[in-house]
Design an enzyme around this catalytic site. Structure first.
Site, PDB file in Angstrom:
ATOM      1  N   SER A 257     -16.218  -3.992 -23.289  1.00 30.50           N
ATOM      2  CA  SER A 257     -15.511  -5.162 -24.421  1.00 30.50           C
ATOM      3  C   SER A 257     -15.210  -6.193 -24.136  1.00 30.50           C
ATOM      4  CB  SER A 257     -14.327  -4.037 -24.426  1.00 30.50           C
ATOM      5  OG  SER A 257     -14.318  -2.366 -24.653  1.00 30.50           O
TER       6      SER A 257
ATOM      7  N   LYS B 250      -3.820   5.366 -22.282  1.00 31.93           N
ATOM      8  CA  LYS B 250      -4.181   5.869 -24.414  1.00 31.93           C
ATOM      9  C   LYS B 250      -2.743   6.801 -23.868  1.00 31.93           C
ATOM     10  CE  LYS B 250      -9.543   5.665 -24.392  1.00 31.93           C
ATOM     11  NZ  LYS B 250     -10.245   6.388 -25.269  1.00 31.93           N
TER      12      LYS B 250
ATOM     13  N   ASP C 286     -11.262   5.412 -31.981  1.00 29.85           N
ATOM     14  CA  ASP C 286     -12.396   6.318 -30.925  1.00 29.85           C
ATOM     15  C   ASP C 286     -12.368   7.782 -32.558  1.00 29.85           C
ATOM     16  OD1 ASP C 286     -12.707   5.382 -29.143  1.00 29.85           O
ATOM     17  OD2 ASP C 286     -10.869   6.735 -27.738  1.00 29.85           O
TER      18      ASP C 286
ATOM     19  N   GLY D 202     -14.461  18.567 -21.789  1.00 26.68           N
ATOM     20  CA  GLY D 202     -13.284  18.182 -21.078  1.00 26.68           C
ATOM     21  C   GLY D 202     -12.510  18.063 -22.165  1.00 26.68           C
TER      22      GLY D 202
ATOM     23  N   GLY E  60     -10.107  15.288 -21.893  1.00 26.72           N
ATOM     24  CA  GLY E  60      -9.002  13.658 -21.560  1.00 26.72           C
ATOM     25  C   GLY E  60      -8.969  12.835 -22.995  1.00 26.72           C
ATOM     26  N   GLY E  61      -8.934  12.062 -22.946  1.00 24.99           N
ATOM     27  CA  GLY E  61      -8.401  10.567 -24.178  1.00 24.99           C
ATOM     28  C   GLY E  61      -9.421  11.457 -25.185  1.00 24.99           C
TER      29      GLY E  61
HETATM   30  P1  NAP Z   1     -10.315  11.010 -19.229  1.00 25.50           P
HETATM   31  O1  NAP Z   1      -8.932  11.129 -20.203  1.00 25.50           O
HETATM   32  O2  NAP Z   1     -10.277  10.661 -17.496  1.00 25.50           O
HETATM   33  O3  NAP Z   1     -10.956  12.610 -19.439  1.00 25.50           O
HETATM   34  C1  NAP Z   1     -12.126  12.804 -18.373  1.00 25.50           C
HETATM   35  C2  NAP Z   1     -12.182  14.751 -18.386  1.00 25.50           C
HETATM   36  O4  NAP Z   1     -13.863  14.471 -18.313  1.00 25.50           O
HETATM   37  C3  NAP Z   1     -11.206  15.415 -18.290  1.00 25.50           C
HETATM   38  O5  NAP Z   1     -11.374  16.275 -19.551  1.00 25.50           O
HETATM   39  C4  NAP Z   1     -12.407  15.965 -16.795  1.00 25.50           C
HETATM   40  O6  NAP Z   1     -11.260  17.300 -16.941  1.00 25.50           O
HETATM   41  C5  NAP Z   1     -13.420  16.071 -16.914  1.00 25.50           C
HETATM   42  N1  NAP Z   1     -14.598  15.943 -16.291  1.00 25.50           N
HETATM   43  C6  NAP Z   1     -14.272  14.789 -15.218  1.00 25.50           C
HETATM   44  N2  NAP Z   1     -14.560  14.821 -13.716  1.00 25.50           N
HETATM   45  C7  NAP Z   1     -14.972  16.632 -14.450  1.00 25.50           C
HETATM   46  C8  NAP Z   1     -16.180  17.249 -13.769  1.00 25.50           C
HETATM   47  N3  NAP Z   1     -17.099  16.503 -12.234  1.00 25.50           N
HETATM   48  N4  NAP Z   1     -16.662  18.625 -14.228  1.00 25.50           N
HETATM   49  C9  NAP Z   1     -16.395  18.677 -15.355  1.00 25.50           C
HETATM   50  N5  NAP Z   1     -15.125  17.944 -16.199  1.00 25.50           N
HETATM   51  C10 NAP Z   1     -14.964  16.874 -15.521  1.00 25.50           C
HETATM   52  O7  NAP Z   1     -11.400  10.111 -19.733  1.00 25.50           O
HETATM   53  P2  NAP Z   1     -11.649   9.856 -20.905  1.00 25.50           P
HETATM   54  O8  NAP Z   1     -11.534   8.674 -21.736  1.00 25.50           O
HETATM   55  O9  NAP Z   1     -11.177  11.538 -21.978  1.00 25.50           O
HETATM   56  O10 NAP Z   1     -13.559   9.501 -21.347  1.00 25.50           O
HETATM   57  C11 NAP Z   1     -14.459  10.356 -20.755  1.00 25.50           C
HETATM   58  C12 NAP Z   1     -16.261  10.095 -21.215  1.00 25.50           C
HETATM   59  O11 NAP Z   1     -16.430  10.002 -22.717  1.00 25.50           O
HETATM   60  C13 NAP Z   1     -16.116   9.184 -20.176  1.00 25.50           C
HETATM   61  O12 NAP Z   1     -17.170   9.115 -19.724  1.00 25.50           O
HETATM   62  C14 NAP Z   1     -15.873   7.422 -20.802  1.00 25.50           C
HETATM   63  O13 NAP Z   1     -16.914   6.713 -21.002  1.00 25.50           O
HETATM   64  C15 NAP Z   1     -16.122   8.384 -22.403  1.00 25.50           C
HETATM   65  N6  NAP Z   1     -16.007   7.496 -23.881  1.00 25.50           N
HETATM   66  C16 NAP Z   1     -17.152   7.057 -24.442  1.00 25.50           C
HETATM   67  C17 NAP Z   1     -16.730   6.635 -25.320  1.00 25.50           C
HETATM   68  C18 NAP Z   1     -17.603   5.639 -26.197  1.00 25.50           C
HETATM   69  O14 NAP Z   1     -16.791   4.979 -27.043  1.00 25.50           O
HETATM   70  N7  NAP Z   1     -18.326   6.340 -26.065  1.00 25.50           N
HETATM   71  C19 NAP Z   1     -15.311   6.063 -26.021  1.00 25.50           C
HETATM   72  C20 NAP Z   1     -13.745   6.834 -24.861  1.00 25.50           C
HETATM   73  C21 NAP Z   1     -14.442   7.213 -23.533  1.00 25.50           C
HETATM   74  P3  NAP Z   1      -9.732  17.457 -16.344  1.00 25.50           P
HETATM   75  O15 NAP Z   1      -9.115  17.507 -16.995  1.00 25.50           O
HETATM   76  O16 NAP Z   1     -10.623  19.025 -15.580  1.00 25.50           O
HETATM   77  O17 NAP Z   1     -10.163  16.502 -14.823  1.00 25.50           O
END
Ligand code: NAP
Length: 473
Positions: free
Chosen positions: A22, A71, A107, A131, A133-134
């Site tokens: 960013s 978030k 997002d 997933g 998460g956020g």
């Molecule tokens: P987050 O809130 O930490 O959530 C992560 C999610 O991934 C949770 O549901 C977690 O499950 C799951 N997870 C983590 N490790 C895992 C594994 N080994 N096997 C299965 N599930 C697993 O993160 P987030 O913000 O949602 O981000 C998630 C991904 O999206 C990241 O890679 C981030 O870089 C990407 N992202 C991209 C953008 C974009 O603009 N392209 C924007 C936001 C995020 P649990 O609940 O069981 O822990």
């Protein structure tokens, strides 16, 4: 522009923030628009979030991006929420006006913009989101709001969160979301009926690079596979989905779009998407603190030119998979920048407007290394494009017989705005005869692929490029 006493600040609050794209993306946008704004990333630990938000308020920051892990917990610290972030229950962008802080979620908007640019309408479709998460919260909200049925799959440790998310998205009149445990049987069953798969887990990025949750045999075209992970630019899931013939979308486009929407909220100006994408890509390619940013790459790219229907996109995808080069679809990039499809660009700005955008797109990709670039059919008509491509790429002309082109175009349903009547073989033949010398003149290598499969064509190109590289050393 160096910072002065008048310089305003936008910030990122998260932990970790060291690898964030960013700052590069927003500072490039601020410079491009001549704004006296500076974007800084702050590592904010959970216990310090409240003080950090108070500090931003006291110091008159213009805006804040919020990332993992804040978030959700930032919400009670804000004065207002826009309806979208309120429904999602997560904020990634804060706008500060006169000390009043309002939370937004870009997002969701960024995700939907990218889907529409890929001609995917979620209405009435089935989605599988991995997933909860956020990022998944925003994606699931956006899909359900657009009329999609969503199955959320989450591993056991976060399943209750996934169940809560589904419950929040459902209403007495609409049962649009459900949550299930992430296991082989559920993945297989859910994907059988899915039109789109979204990976919103961290699997695919560090420390899970090279890994994918979804076995390749469960992915069937014409499924759309959208991986939110943007680092690496091409994940294992994207590679296997491309092999399976799915329509693949990477997280970088969503990153750029969510950033662009935040930029527009902070400044009221339209975001310079190309500049933002280029800055993000340069930061990804070269890492923090590198002096390599924006330098031409030498001839490390492969650029495919040829007539519409010659198979450039398919062949480029295979070359990308076989060589590890990043796949760039020039027309798709132009559509993303414009926020319009190619037929819409032609309708609104004419062919001249489109060609100007094409020149800008070629300029951008020519500054990046290690790509396979699938060029639009008319890219060769402007020598500026050829000069720029030649500086960074070995140019390959994909020659296909006229009969085959006609047969393929007759089968394709997509609009071809350069043709007044895409069903008229005479018009197509004329254009082909006119363009053929341009392709030939531009090419370092010509491959006649009339009798070859896409896989064979890609193999032949890789071999010829290697020969060409050896002979020109
Ligand atoms: P987050 O809130 O930490 O959530 C992560 C999610 O991934 C949770 O549901 C977690 O499950 C799951 N997870 C983590 N490790 C895992 C594994 N080994 N096997 C299965 N599930 C697993 O993160 P987030 O913000 O949602 O981000 C998630 C991904 O999206 C990241 O890679 C981030 O870089 C990407 N992202 C991209 C953008 C974009 O603009 N392209 C924007 C936001 C995020 P649990 O609940 O069981 O822990």
């Amino acid at each position: 522009m160096s910072a002065t006493t008048k310089t305003e600040v936008c910030a990122l609050f998260g932990n970790p923030v060291g690898q964030s794209l960013s700052p590069a993306m927003h500072n490039a946008a601020f410079r491009d628009k001549g704004l006296d704004l500076e974007y800084l990333a702050f590592k904010v630990e959970r216990k310090n979030l409240e003080n950090a938000v108070s500090g931003a308020r006291a110091l008159g920051f213009r805006g804040i991006n919020i990332t993992i892990p804040h978030k959700v917990r930032v919400i009670p610290l804000l004065d207002h929420l826009d309806p979208v972030s309120k429904k999602i229950g997560a904020v990634n962008t804060v706008v500060a006006e006169g000390g009043v802080l309002t939370g937004y979620n870009t997002d969701a908007g960024g995700f939907i913009r990218v889907l529409s640019l890929n001609s995917f309408d979620p209405d009435g479709k089935n989605a599988v989101v991995l997933g909860s998460g956020g990022a998944a919260m925003a994606v699931c909200y956006a899909l359900v709001e657009s009329g999609c049925h969503v199955t959320i799959l989450n591993r056991a440790r976060g399943l209750s969160h996934a169940t809560d998310l589904a419950a929040r998205l459902n209403s007495p009149s609409k049962n649009a979301a459900r949550a299930l445990p992430l296991d082989g049987d559920n993945i297989k069953a859910a994907l059988q009926a899915a039109d789109i798969l979204v990976n919103a887990t961290s699997v695919g990025m560090h420390p899970y690079e090279g890994q994918s949750i979804v076995p390749v045999e469960f992915i069937k075209p014409p499924m759309v596979v959208f991986d939110l992970v943007y680092n690496p630019v091409e994940t294992e899931l994207m590679k296997t989905a491309a092999q399976a013939g799915a329509h693949v979308i990477g997280g970088l486009e969503m990153l750029v779009w969510q950033g662009a929407l935040a930029f527009e909220l902070w400044t009221g100006l339209s975001a310079p998407l190309r500049v933002m994408r280029q800055a993000a890509l340069a930061r990804l390619e070269t890492g923090p603190g590198s002096s390599q940013q924006g330098l031409p790459a030498g001839r490390q790219n492969i650029a495919l030119v040829g007539f519409m229907g010659s198979g450039k996109s398919t062949v480029a995808r295979i070359i990308s998979r076989k060589t590890g080069r990043r796949l760039v679809e020039l027309d798709r990039m132009i559509e993303t920048d414009a926020g319009l499809t190619i037929p819409q660009i032609f309708a609104r700005k004419g062919q001249t407007g489109f060609r100007e955008m094409e020149i800008e797109a070629v300029k951008t990709v020519s500054a990046q290394p290690n790509q396979v670039i699938s060029c639009g059919g008319g890219v060769v008509l402007n020598t500026i494009n050829i000069d720029r491509l030649r500086a960074s790429s070995i140019i390959v002309y994909l020659e296909v017989s006229q009969d085959q082109i006609l047969a393929r175009l007759a089968r394709q349903k997509v609009e071809k705005p350069v043709l007044t009547d895409p069903a008229d073989p005479e018009e197509i033949s004329k254009l082909l005869v006119f363009r053929e010398p341009f392709y030939r003149a531009a090419a370092d290598i010509t491959i006649d692929s009339s009798r070859l499969s896409a896989e064979e064509t890609a193999g032949r190109i890789i071999a010829e490029v290697r020969k060409y590289e050896r002979s020109s050393k």
